[in-house]
Enzyme design. Structure first.
Site, PDB file in Angstrom:
ATOM      1  N   HIS A  13      -4.436  -1.113   3.592  1.00 56.30           N
ATOM      2  CA  HIS A  13      -5.641  -0.383   3.183  1.00 56.30           C
ATOM      3  C   HIS A  13      -5.438   1.131   3.299  1.00 56.30           C
ATOM      4  O   HIS A  13      -5.695   1.876   2.346  1.00 56.30           O
ATOM      5  CB  HIS A  13      -6.819  -0.816   4.056  1.00 56.30           C
ATOM      6  CG  HIS A  13      -8.106  -0.147   3.710  1.00 56.30           C
ATOM      7  ND1 HIS A  13      -9.019  -0.684   2.833  1.00 56.30           N
ATOM      8  CD2 HIS A  13      -8.641   1.041   4.119  1.00 56.30           C
ATOM      9  CE1 HIS A  13     -10.042   0.130   2.705  1.00 56.30           C
ATOM     10  NE2 HIS A  13      -9.848   1.184   3.489  1.00 56.30           N
ATOM     11  N   GLU A  14      -4.980   1.566   4.467  1.00 57.46           N
ATOM     12  CA  GLU A  14      -4.811   3.003   4.681  1.00 57.46           C
ATOM     13  C   GLU A  14      -3.693   3.579   3.822  1.00 57.46           C
ATOM     14  O   GLU A  14      -3.762   4.730   3.394  1.00 57.46           O
ATOM     15  CB  GLU A  14      -4.543   3.286   6.164  1.00 57.46           C
ATOM     16  CG  GLU A  14      -5.681   2.892   7.095  1.00 57.46           C
ATOM     17  CD  GLU A  14      -7.005   3.529   6.722  1.00 57.46           C
ATOM     18  OE1 GLU A  14      -7.017   4.658   6.197  1.00 57.46           O
ATOM     19  OE2 GLU A  14      -8.047   2.888   6.945  1.00 57.46           O
ATOM     20  N   HIS A  17      -5.116   4.694   0.514  1.00 52.11           N
ATOM     21  CA  HIS A  17      -5.687   6.048   0.580  1.00 52.11           C
ATOM     22  C   HIS A  17      -4.576   7.096   0.616  1.00 52.11           C
ATOM     23  O   HIS A  17      -4.635   8.111  -0.086  1.00 52.11           O
ATOM     24  CB  HIS A  17      -6.548   6.197   1.838  1.00 52.11           C
ATOM     25  CG  HIS A  17      -7.791   5.370   1.838  1.00 52.11           C
ATOM     26  ND1 HIS A  17      -8.654   5.309   0.768  1.00 52.11           N
ATOM     27  CD2 HIS A  17      -8.337   4.570   2.805  1.00 52.11           C
ATOM     28  CE1 HIS A  17      -9.669   4.524   1.069  1.00 52.11           C
ATOM     29  NE2 HIS A  17      -9.501   4.044   2.292  1.00 52.11           N
TER      30      HIS A  17
END
Length: 336
Positions: A13-14, A17
């Site tokens: 997920h990170e 980003h």
């Protein structure tokens, strides 16, 4: 092992980003997995990488995210569509990783089930008594399209009483079957539906593998969305939710059951993370996207102080929810 898998989902997920911000020319000040004191940290160029003590969550700190910058590399200086892409990228990576793992799981599955009835499991099968026949291709249930076998239980669980209207393809003709019944047991999150039938095998080709993988992910997404709607409508209580403690325990039990159950839980939780982070809740990516939509409509950003207060309130409420859910997780564990 369960914490490792959970950590991988957060990392994915990170990373979404992180890599999108880099490609958009936004400065990344920190890339962290977990919260609390740093166990390991190192710096490369302008970015500090760190592994925190508590393996729950993670974050990417972007330049210009919490303060105004004027050097061209700040989050606040980029066009709205680029900022939206950065915020959306984390959830997208969770959904993409779920699909990739689904492809692996489908490849490991010995046989794929179609949506065509092969046989009934009982002599007095409710769906057969209601008019369903061997050879029927189930097309729709209560208006929901059935692409693969796993779509059927999701559509049935969305119904209240296990009695549904079906469209089937029989001898090349679409036939409407009203009041097709299935056995059900329990209520709320404990509710089960018994199919009492088996489906014909589908040919296993690269196309059908991709198709089944995609629609498995879609089925899981529908079931999660239906659960959220039930929660919002009060059909299930907040105490039925499971937090990190309960999820980790369940993951540990499933992992011990073998590779395929482990891959299935990875898919389910990855999609869950992706959907949850896109909800329009302050402090989540979805909430921040809402602020960008407001900015696009107004032609100017919401005051940073107002956005900060709203996000802070949202963060406190989320922490309170986590504590509440964790408390009930612990009660459930000790009650066993």
């Amino acid at each position: 092992m369960a914490l490792l898998l959970f950590g991988i989902m957060i990392l994915v997920h990170e990373f979404g980003h992180f890599i999108t911000a880099k490609k958009a020319g936004i400065r990344v000040d920190e890339f962290a997995i977990g919260f609390g004191p740093s166990i390991i940290k190192w710096k490369r160029r302008e970015t500090q990488y760190s592994l925190k003590l508590l393996p729950v969550g993670g974050y990417v700190k972007l330049g210009g995210e919490d303060e105004d910058t004027f050097d061209g590399t700040g989050f606040n200086e980029k066009p709205i569509w680029k900022r939206m892409l950065v915020l959306f990228a984390g959830a997208f990576m969770n959904l993409l990783s779920a699909f990739v793992v689904a492809v692996l799981l489908v490849c490991l599955t010995p046989a794929l089930a179609s949506n065509t009835v092969a046989q009934f499991d009982m002599e007095q099968s409710l769906p057969e008594e209601s008019g369903l026949r061997v050879g029927d291709e189930i097309v729709k249930v209560n208006g929901q399209t059935i692409h693969i076998a796993s779509d059927l239980p999701v559509a049935l669980l969305a119904d209240d009483d296990g009695v549904v209207d079906m469209q089937v393809r029989r001898n090349g003709q679409v036939v409407l079957l009203e009041g097709v019944s299935f056995r059900t047991q329990g209520e709320g999150v404990e509710r089960e539906v018994f199919l009492d039938l088996k489906f014909q095998r589908a040919a296993k080709t690269p196309i059908t593998v991709l198709r089944h993988s995609f629609f498995r992910c879609v089925s899981i997404t529908k079931s999660i969305w239906n659960s959220l709607l039930d929660l919002a409508q009060g059909k299930i209580g907040v105490e039925a939710l499971s937090g990190v403690v309960g999820t980790t325990q369940a993951m540990g039990q499933i992992i011990r059951a073998g590779l395929e159950p482990m891959l299935m839980i990875f898919i389910f939780i990855s999609i869950n993370l992706g959907i949850f982070n896109l909800l329009p809740i302050p402090a989540l990516d979805g909430g921040r996207i809402v602020f960008l939509i407001v900015e696009a409509i107004r032609g100017k950003p919401v005051k940073r102080e107002i956005e900060g207060i709203v996000n802070a309130i949202g963060f406190v409420l989320l922490i309170a929810l986590m504590v509440f859910v964790t408390y009930h997780d612990v009660l459930r564990i000790f009650a066993k």
